[in-house]
Design an enzyme around this catalytic site. Structure first.
Site, mmCIF file in Angstrom:
data_model
loop_
_atom_site.group_PDB
_atom_site.id
_atom_site.type_symbol
_atom_site.label_atom_id
_atom_site.label_comp_id
_atom_site.label_asym_id
_atom_site.label_seq_id
_atom_site.Cartn_x
_atom_site.Cartn_y
_atom_site.Cartn_z
ATOM 1 N N TYR A 79 0.843 -1.189 0.000
ATOM 2 C CA TYR A 79 0.000 0.000 0.000
ATOM 3 C C TYR A 79 0.883 1.246 0.000
ATOM 4 C CZ TYR A 79 -3.278 3.581 1.417
ATOM 5 O OH TYR A 79 -4.028 4.735 1.465
ATOM 6 N N HIS A 120 -4.682 5.174 -2.575
ATOM 7 C CA HIS A 120 -5.868 6.024 -2.643
ATOM 8 C C HIS A 120 -5.477 7.358 -3.274
ATOM 9 C CE1 HIS A 120 -7.192 3.243 0.535
ATOM 10 N NE2 HIS A 120 -8.415 3.574 0.178
#
Length: 170
Positions: A79, A120
């Site tokens: 991530y 994101h």
């Protein structure tokens, strides 16, 4: 008189307790949120050394990226928590070199095998979305109300599958 300037030097340095202050300062300029002490503690852990770096341009720290390894059984995802370059140093290929470094480091990791890199992007940041899509990321979902303290609150989730580096699999 011809000027033969040498090409700019771009390098990456591991984040350590000794340069953590530089990372904190860059993050305070680059991102609209304040990161916790736990964030800074976690990014100096040995397991993420390949995935948390300071970006240097001609020996000047101008950016940073920090990733977290998320494991489930023998599979993992990487991530991307943060990635940014100071405004005066953008459009010089630093972001592209950084994302390539992240993907290559993920591909060469065998224990655990990293199957994807994801992140994101705030829905107002079309430039970032386009950048990641140019590097093979695909929008896989919309996270509503992902951001609590900044607007818009929604974020795209972008992901890129990682192809394992066969030369490192032995």
């Amino acid at each position: 008189m011809s000027s033969s300037r040498s090409p700019p030097r771009v390098s990456f340095a591991s984040v350590t307790p000794n340069n953590l202050g530089t990372v904190r300062k860059l993050n305070s300029v680059l991102f609209p949120i304040r990161y916790s002490d736990k964030f800074y503690h976690d990014i100096v852990e040995p397991e993420v050394e390949d995935f948390c770096k300071l970006i240097y341009y001609n020996d000047i720290p101008v950016g940073t990226f920090c990733c977290r390894l998320e494991t489930s059984g023998d599979q993992a995802k990487l991530y991307v928590m943060t990635m940014g370059v100071l405004a005066p140093y953008r459009s010089r290929g630093l972001g592209a070199q950084s994302i390539r470094h992240i993907i290559e480091a993920a591909a060469s990791r065998s224990k655990p095998h990293i199957k994807a890199v994801y992140l994101h992007v705030q829905t107002s940041n079309d430039g970032a979305k386009t950048f990641y899509e140019r590097h093979g990321f695909k929008e896989v979902a919309l996270a509503e109300n992902y951001y609590k303290k900044i607007t818009p609150h929604d974020a795209w989730i972008l992901e890129k599958e990682v192809v394992a580096d066969a030369t490192k699999a032995a």
